[in-house]
Design a protein around this motif. Structure first.
Motif, short mmCIF file in Angstrom:
data_model
loop_
_atom_site.label_atom_id
_atom_site.label_comp_id
_atom_site.label_asym_id
_atom_site.label_seq_id
_atom_site.Cartn_x
_atom_site.Cartn_y
_atom_site.Cartn_z
N UNK A 9 40.53 35.29 29.50
CA UNK A 9 41.75 34.52 29.22
C UNK A 9 41.66 33.08 29.73
N UNK A 10 41.22 32.92 30.97
CA UNK A 10 41.27 31.62 31.63
C UNK A 10 39.90 31.07 32.02
N UNK A 11 38.89 31.87 31.84
CA UNK A 11 37.57 31.44 32.31
C UNK A 11 37.51 31.38 33.82
N UNK A 12 38.37 32.16 34.49
CA UNK A 12 38.50 32.10 35.95
C UNK A 12 37.78 33.28 36.61
N UNK A 13 37.07 33.00 37.69
CA UNK A 13 36.38 34.02 38.46
C UNK A 13 37.30 34.47 39.60
N UNK A 14 38.25 35.31 39.27
CA UNK A 14 39.20 35.82 40.26
C UNK A 14 38.81 37.25 40.61
N UNK A 15 38.71 37.53 41.89
CA UNK A 15 38.37 38.88 42.34
C UNK A 15 39.56 39.50 43.07
N UNK A 16 39.70 40.79 42.92
CA UNK A 16 40.73 41.56 43.62
C UNK A 16 40.04 42.30 44.76
N UNK B 229 44.69 42.97 47.64
CA UNK B 229 45.49 44.17 47.38
C UNK B 229 45.69 44.86 48.73
N UNK B 230 46.92 44.94 49.22
CA UNK B 230 47.13 45.44 50.58
C UNK B 230 47.10 46.96 50.73
N UNK B 231 47.00 47.68 49.64
CA UNK B 231 47.07 49.14 49.70
C UNK B 231 45.98 49.71 50.59
N UNK B 232 46.35 50.66 51.42
CA UNK B 232 45.36 51.37 52.23
C UNK B 232 44.71 52.47 51.40
N UNK C 60 40.41 50.13 42.41
CA UNK C 60 39.41 49.13 42.02
C UNK C 60 38.97 49.21 40.56
N UNK C 61 38.99 50.41 39.96
CA UNK C 61 38.60 50.50 38.55
C UNK C 61 39.57 49.74 37.65
N UNK C 62 40.84 49.71 38.02
CA UNK C 62 41.82 48.95 37.24
C UNK C 62 41.68 47.46 37.51
N UNK C 63 41.59 47.07 38.77
CA UNK C 63 41.50 45.63 39.07
C UNK C 63 40.20 45.03 38.55
N UNK C 64 39.14 45.85 38.46
CA UNK C 64 37.91 45.37 37.85
C UNK C 64 38.14 44.97 36.39
N UNK C 65 38.97 45.73 35.70
CA UNK C 65 39.31 45.39 34.32
C UNK C 65 40.18 44.14 34.26
N UNK C 66 41.04 43.95 35.25
CA UNK C 66 41.84 42.74 35.29
C UNK C 66 40.98 41.51 35.55
N UNK C 67 39.93 41.67 36.34
CA UNK C 67 39.00 40.56 36.56
C UNK C 67 38.35 40.13 35.24
N UNK C 68 37.95 41.12 34.43
CA UNK C 68 37.35 40.81 33.13
C UNK C 68 38.37 40.13 32.22
N UNK C 69 39.62 40.58 32.29
CA UNK C 69 40.68 39.98 31.47
C UNK C 69 40.87 38.51 31.81
#
Length: 351
Positions: free
Chosen positions: A169-176, A130-133, A156-165
């Motif tokens: 959904x995919x069983x993927x360990x993707x971090x933001x 996430x490139x946001x400063x 980060x509170x939103x992207x943390x929820x996307x990580x759980x999603x």
């Protein structure tokens, strides 16, 4: 999966959602392999827009990872600026609500995070950058607009929820990841300029307004006064750079009145433009005021919500305070460069 999806949607938009799935009428296309080969496997995906932070962080990421970063854009076409061989994909999208297209900026944040996460999955990347400063990520929830839902699109509170999603959904360990979270936009720009052999930052787009409301002589300009434009102006100044004032509708920030500050050929100097300008100036000022020790309780509560998410041992409150103090310094320096009679300084004194 449904619980994690609804949790992310509700958090970022402030709305209550229900999602229903229906059986498709035609058969799905069979794909060979378990992944769609957009590109070779990559180390990371970068959520890319036409903004200054996106360009700068893409350049910084390239200096560390080379071409092992896929830049994902939302839009109908790939920017001509990306014709340098870097991995890049543009994703057209739309969501129809009744007879209209859904245009909520909040839901667009969910779309962007989803497309970026899927791109990471398809290219075997474990990380979305996430490139946001810091001002753009932490600032909007700290300084809200009226009674509107806080803007968590790049938080980060939103992207943390996307990580759980994506785990559901995919069983993927993707971090933001937020590599510039503790830096101002000005610091990010200065860092990029120090390593880049180009002037592409000048071509980036920051303004929220489109051609209908922010054009001069038939061509689009930055409005120059919305919160995004004000942050751009402060950041360019903080980085020790300058740009042509003619790229803005509001060309002279030292003018005594807003009316005398805008381009003489601008046709939409109305109440709405003035309200945007006041909101833009005050957003910068109110965010700077968050560095005051008198509001440290608000900052502390925000830092506490970040502590379990950021997976770091550093003092989160100390980092947030340092970011706010740096923003306050940059805002003060920018205002000092304007004339004391500037409409910007007049508005600040009144508030």
């Amino acid at each position: 999966m449904a619980d994690s999806l609804l949790d992310a949607l509700r958090f970022v938009t402030g709305d209550h959602w229900s999602v229903e799935f229906s059986q498709r009428e035609d058969s799905s296309q069979e794909l060979t392999g378990d992944r769609l080969s957009l590109f070779d496997p990559s180390a990371a995906v970068l959520a890319y827009s036409e903004g200054m932070d996106s360009l700068a962080v893409a350049g910084l990421a390239k200096s560390c990872l080379g071409n092992d970063v896929v830049r994902v854009r939302l839009g109908g076409r790939t920017s001509a600026r990306n014709g340098n061989g870097d991995p890049d994909v543009s994703i057209p999208y739309w969501v129809r609500v009744g007879r209209s297209y859904e245009s909520s900026a909040m839901s667009r944040g969910f779309t962007f995070a989803t497309v970026s996460g899927i791109a990471a999955y398809l290219t075997h990347a474990s990380m979305v950058i996430i490139p946001e400063s810091g001002q753009g990520s932490l600032g909007p929830p700290l300084v809200t607009v009226g009674h509107a839902h806080p803007d968590y699109r790049n938080h980060p509170e939103f992207t943390n929820r996307m990580e759980r999603f994506f785990r559901a959904l995919l069983g993927a360990q993707i971090t933001y990841e937020f590599p510039r979270l503790w830096h101002t936009k000005g610091e990010t720009l200065a860092r990029y300029v120090a390593i880049a052999d180009d002037e592409l930052w000048r071509t980036t787009k920051s303004c929220w307004k489109d051609n209908r409301w922010s054009s001069v002589g038939g061509s689009w300009h930055h409005c120059g006064v919305c919160a995004a434009c004000m942050l751009r102006r402060v950041s360019v100044h903080a980085a020790g750079l300058a740009e042509d004032p003619e790229i803005y509708v509001c060309t002279d920030m030292s003018a005594a009145t807003l009316q005398s500050a805008v381009h003489r050929d601008f046709k939409h100097l109305n109440g709405a433009y003035r309200e945007y300008a006041i909101a833009g100036v005050l957003h910068m000022h109110h965010l700077a005021a968050m560095a005051d020790p008198g509001v440290r309780g608000i900052v502390r509560r925000h830092a506490l919500s970040l502590r379990p998410i950021l997976r770091t041992k550093v003092d989160i409150e100390e980092r947030v305070v340092a970011l706010l103090e740096k923003h306050a310094d940059e805002w003060r320096d920018y205002r000092s460069a304007l004339k004391p009679s500037s409409f910007v300084n007049q508005w600040i004194r009144r508030n």
